[in-house]
Design a protein around this motif. Structure first.
Motif, mmCIF file in Angstrom:
data_model
loop_
_atom_site.group_PDB
_atom_site.id
_atom_site.type_symbol
_atom_site.label_atom_id
_atom_site.label_comp_id
_atom_site.label_asym_id
_atom_site.label_seq_id
_atom_site.Cartn_x
_atom_site.Cartn_y
_atom_site.Cartn_z
ATOM 1 N N CYS A 1 -19.387 -86.856 -58.420
ATOM 2 C CA CYS A 1 -20.283 -85.759 -58.797
ATOM 3 C C CYS A 1 -19.999 -84.503 -57.976
ATOM 4 N N GLY A 2 -18.849 -84.431 -57.330
ATOM 5 C CA GLY A 2 -18.444 -83.167 -56.707
ATOM 6 C C GLY A 2 -18.687 -83.044 -55.209
ATOM 7 N N LYS A 3 -18.883 -84.151 -54.495
ATOM 8 C CA LYS A 3 -19.074 -84.031 -53.035
ATOM 9 C C LYS A 3 -17.845 -83.419 -52.370
ATOM 10 N N THR A 4 -16.659 -83.892 -52.789
ATOM 11 C CA THR A 4 -15.430 -83.401 -52.154
ATOM 12 C C THR A 4 -15.266 -81.901 -52.435
ATOM 13 N N ASN A 5 -15.529 -81.490 -53.673
ATOM 14 C CA ASN A 5 -15.408 -80.053 -54.002
ATOM 15 C C ASN A 5 -16.398 -79.221 -53.196
ATOM 16 N N LEU A 6 -17.612 -79.722 -53.049
ATOM 17 C CA LEU A 6 -18.631 -78.965 -52.316
ATOM 18 C C LEU A 6 -18.281 -78.868 -50.835
ATOM 19 N N ALA A 7 -17.712 -79.943 -50.316
ATOM 20 C CA ALA A 7 -17.426 -79.987 -48.877
ATOM 21 C C ALA A 7 -16.305 -79.033 -48.479
ATOM 22 N N MET A 8 -15.501 -78.593 -49.448
ATOM 23 C CA MET A 8 -14.392 -77.689 -49.097
ATOM 24 C C MET A 8 -14.318 -76.520 -50.074
ATOM 25 N N LEU A 9 -15.497 -76.039 -50.495
ATOM 26 C CA LEU A 9 -15.487 -75.015 -51.553
ATOM 27 C C LEU A 9 -14.913 -73.681 -51.069
ATOM 28 N N THR A 10 -14.414 -72.930 -52.029
ATOM 29 C CA THR A 10 -13.896 -71.591 -51.739
ATOM 30 C C THR A 10 -14.972 -70.582 -52.131
ATOM 31 N N PRO A 11 -15.435 -69.751 -51.181
ATOM 32 C CA PRO A 11 -16.490 -68.791 -51.516
ATOM 33 C C PRO A 11 -16.063 -67.828 -52.622
ATOM 34 N N PRO A 12 -17.013 -67.390 -53.466
ATOM 35 C CA PRO A 12 -16.660 -66.387 -54.482
ATOM 36 C C PRO A 12 -16.170 -65.104 -53.797
ATOM 37 N N HIS A 13 -15.296 -64.363 -54.501
ATOM 38 C CA HIS A 13 -14.729 -63.137 -53.904
ATOM 39 C C HIS A 13 -15.800 -62.193 -53.382
ATOM 40 N N SER A 14 -16.909 -62.139 -54.111
ATOM 41 C CA SER A 14 -17.946 -61.152 -53.742
ATOM 42 C C SER A 14 -18.663 -61.533 -52.440
ATOM 43 N N MET A 15 -18.569 -62.783 -52.007
ATOM 44 C CA MET A 15 -19.280 -63.202 -50.783
ATOM 45 C C MET A 15 -18.330 -63.037 -49.586
ATOM 46 N N LYS A 16 -18.043 -61.803 -49.325
ATOM 47 C CA LYS A 16 -17.069 -61.488 -48.259
ATOM 48 C C LYS A 16 -17.580 -61.967 -46.894
ATOM 49 N N GLY A 17 -16.700 -62.525 -46.112
ATOM 50 C CA GLY A 17 -17.079 -62.917 -44.754
ATOM 51 C C GLY A 17 -17.707 -64.291 -44.666
ATOM 52 N N TRP A 18 -18.015 -64.925 -45.788
ATOM 53 C CA TRP A 18 -18.574 -66.287 -45.761
ATOM 54 C C TRP A 18 -17.440 -67.306 -45.665
ATOM 55 N N LYS A 19 -17.665 -68.362 -44.872
ATOM 56 C CA LYS A 19 -16.629 -69.382 -44.707
ATOM 57 C C LYS A 19 -17.261 -70.765 -44.786
ATOM 58 N N VAL A 20 -16.442 -71.714 -45.194
ATOM 59 C CA VAL A 20 -16.920 -73.090 -45.308
ATOM 60 C C VAL A 20 -16.051 -73.969 -44.417
ATOM 61 N N HIS A 21 -16.680 -74.883 -43.692
ATOM 62 C CA HIS A 21 -15.943 -75.777 -42.792
ATOM 63 C C HIS A 21 -16.325 -77.222 -43.119
#
Ligand code: OXD
Ligand code: MN
Length: 601
Positions: A260-280
């Motif tokens: 159901c998308g745990k792996t995708n959520l855990a390493m998602l790429t922020p949308p272009h408009s959300m500048k400066g946001w990072k996921v770890h």
């Protein structure tokens, strides 16, 4: 056996371990015993052996260095929940949601199957650590297996080898996992858990979820039992850190059923408009959560790799996964291209001519058959993940500010819903429903209640498990907020209302705003939903009516939902904690009383 040099090269100081290996060798009669040390040289040697034996097929090492394909027996491609047993002395301890076998009966049956079953084969002794090596919360397991594919996969999925024997020292406190492939016959397949003995016996399957005993068997079923005894939580959750442009990181843990998308959520790429946001990423499947000295909840990921679902993984859904799968990965049951690369449905590249399907046959585009198995997988070390958190090895773990429960629901459940308090949050988790996926054998797309995404993984009575969650809430001075999400709501034409993937960060951002007191939300009978004006929707091409539809709480749908939750609770029986039923009744009453309100909820 005794003359194998590797058996001498890695001695263990644990008399308990030596004795247990001896017992299992006497039972299964392997030709050779290999103690795995986890070194790169050993891995190289074992990969070559697996290729020579036809267990692994090398992929194109120019395009995908260090990558291999494994094809399963077609009868052995997913978890077999009907053959998975919790073997406690009484049926009540296993509870109404688990299959149960009396320990004596299970041991006797499996002893019969295992007897002499490794004749002509090699037994690999696979010592492993679940958790960062320096963490006081880590635990040692030993898996004995006659599958080189399993031994190699354990090397990716865990901290495997000498370090585990060092950590064990002379103790005999380790999980005892015995795995035998037997003749891969569903008639002689059982995955048995003995929580009181810290033991797992798995027979007749080579599929990851049945055979990599560190994962579902130890880190969830057995560990959930230990967690209740020791007052912590072992959960089917991804863990992710979300850093805002000011450099502040908030960690959340999320329970979603398999595929159901745990792996995708855990390493998602922020949308272009959300500048400066990072996921770890901390973890993509399992969290061990403890109460820290600050009274908050802290999480470690016990694993060291990802066993993810391949179909649907592409540059848009998971750009980081596509990068990490470029090397050192074992693919299982995917399709292969004529030049030795991989392909699956949803990879977002047209299937090349001459594609070979997951069973090794030439694939015909019009055959109506999938080229890759819907539950085809990748096994990849977490170190390959470009957004792996620098805190993944922190011995105390990371502080969790929110818990998310999510399912695959075509209707009823809004994009996000915050619970009113811990008990209400536990109710949300306990009653969450999801449409079934290909990760387990059985019909796909059927709505089933999957409490905390743990229905197939809770190692004891589900009612006692709910009580344990409630007790943990009392012990926490700073309990995380609890949310429910649904990325999968559909419109009347069956199309998803919300784009999902990277855009889910917009919803996580609202949760973070709630955590830090920056958003008010709208209170309803069933929980708090966002005011659309509180959502970061910059550059999102989503018509307002679709957003409204995805956030909607429909009173009649929720009345049915709360009633269905009651039906499920009746199946749990007498162990169901009263506060959950009381909270469910209170919500039902509020829904009745809200009949006249404009939003109806
Ligand atoms: C998994 C599963 O493999 O949940 O993680 O089935
Ligand atoms: Mn899982």
């Amino acid at each position: 056996m005794g003359d194998d040099p590797s058996a001498i090269a890695i001695p263990t100081r644990s008399a308990g371990l030596r004795r247990w290996v001896d017992e299992c060798v006497t039972l299964t009669c392997p030709d050779r015993v290999v103690w795995c040390d986890g070194s790169p040289a050993e891995r190289k040697r074992m990969l070559a052996e697996a290729v020579a034996a036809g267990v692994l097929i090398p992929l194109n090492h120019t395009k995908r260095p260090g990558c291999y394909l494994h094809r399963s027996n077609p009868n052995d491609v997913a978890r077999t929940e009907n053959l998975t047993m919790v073997c406690t002395p009484t049926r009540e301890e296993a509870g109404p949601t688990n299959n149960w076998l009396a320990p004596d009966e299970a041991y006797a049956k499996l002893r019969g199957w295992f007897g002499g079953s490794m004749r002509g084969r090699t037994m690999y002794v696979v010592p492993y650590i679940m958790g960062p090596p320096d963490s006081p919360f880590s635990k040692v397991g030993i898996e004995l297996t006659d599958s080189i594919y399993v031994a190699l996969s354990m090397g990716t999925m865990t901290r495997m080898g000498r370090a585990a024997l060092d950590l064990l020292g002379d103790s005999d406190n380790f999980n005892r996992g015995l795995h035998g492939t037997l003749d891969v016959n569903p008639e002689r397949r059982l995955i048995c858990h003995f929580p009181q003995d810290n033991t797992i016996w798995s027979a007749g399957s080579g599929y990851g979820g049945n055979a990599l005993l560190s994962k579902k068997c130890f880190a969830l079923r057995i560990a959930s039992w230990m967690a209740r005894e020791e007052q912590w939580l072992a959960e089917h959750m991804m863990i992710v850190g979300i850093e805002n442009p000011q450099g502040q990181t908030t960690y959340v843990a999320g329970a979603f059923p398999s595929a159901c998308g745990k792996t995708n959520l855990a390493m998602l790429t922020p949308p272009h408009s959300m500048k400066g946001w990072k996921v770890h990423t901390i973890g993509d499947d399992i969290a061990w959560l403890r109460i820290g000295p600050d009274g908050g909840l802290w999480a470690i990921n016990p694993e060291a790799g990802y066993f993810g679902v391949a179909p649907g993984t592409n540059q848009k859904s998971n750009h980081n996964a596509m990068k990490m799968l470029a090397r050192d990965t074992i693919f299982t049951n995917v399709a292969t291209t004529p030049d030795g690369d991989v392909w699956w449905e949803g990879i977002d590249e047209p299937p090349p001519e001459g594609l070979i399907d997951w069973q090794g046959r030439l694939w015909r585009p019009n055959s109506g058959e999938k080229a890759a198995h819907p539950n085809s997988r990748f096994t990849c070390p977490m170190r390959n993940n470009p957004v792996l958190s620098p805190h993944v090895d922190d011995p105390q773990g990371v502080p969790i500010s929110a818990i998310i429960f999510g399912g695959r629901r075509a209707a009823t459940v809004p994009l996000v819903l915050e619970s009113h308090d811990w008990t209400h949050g536990v109710l949300m988790g306990a009653t969450m429903g999801s449409e079934t996926t290909a990760a387990a054998v059985g019909q796909v797309g059927v709505l089933r209640r999957d409490p905390m995404a743990m229905l197939p993984f809770c190692g004891y009575n589900m009612g006692d498990y709910f009580a344990h969650w409630l007790r943990m809430g009392k012990l926490l001075h700073k309990p995380p907020k609890i949310f429910m999400v649904n990325w999968f709501r559909k419109d009347g034409d069956g199309r998803f209302l919300w784009p999902g993937y990277g855009e889910n960060l917009r919803i996580l951002r609202w949760m973070i705003d709630r955590i830090h007191g920056r958003a008010r939300g709208i209170d309803t009978s069933v929980g708090i939903v966002p005011n659309p004006s509180e959502l970061d929707l910059k550059s999102l091409d989503l018509p307002p009516d679709r957003l409204r539809e995805s956030l909607k709480i429909d009173r009649s749908e929720w009345k049915a939902e709360v009633a269905a939750a009651g039906d499920f609770f009746r199946k749990i029986g007498p162990t169901l904690p009263d506060p959950l039923e009381a909270t469910r009744h209170a919500i039902a009453a509020k829904l009745e009383a809200s009949a006249g309100r404009a939003d109806g909820a």
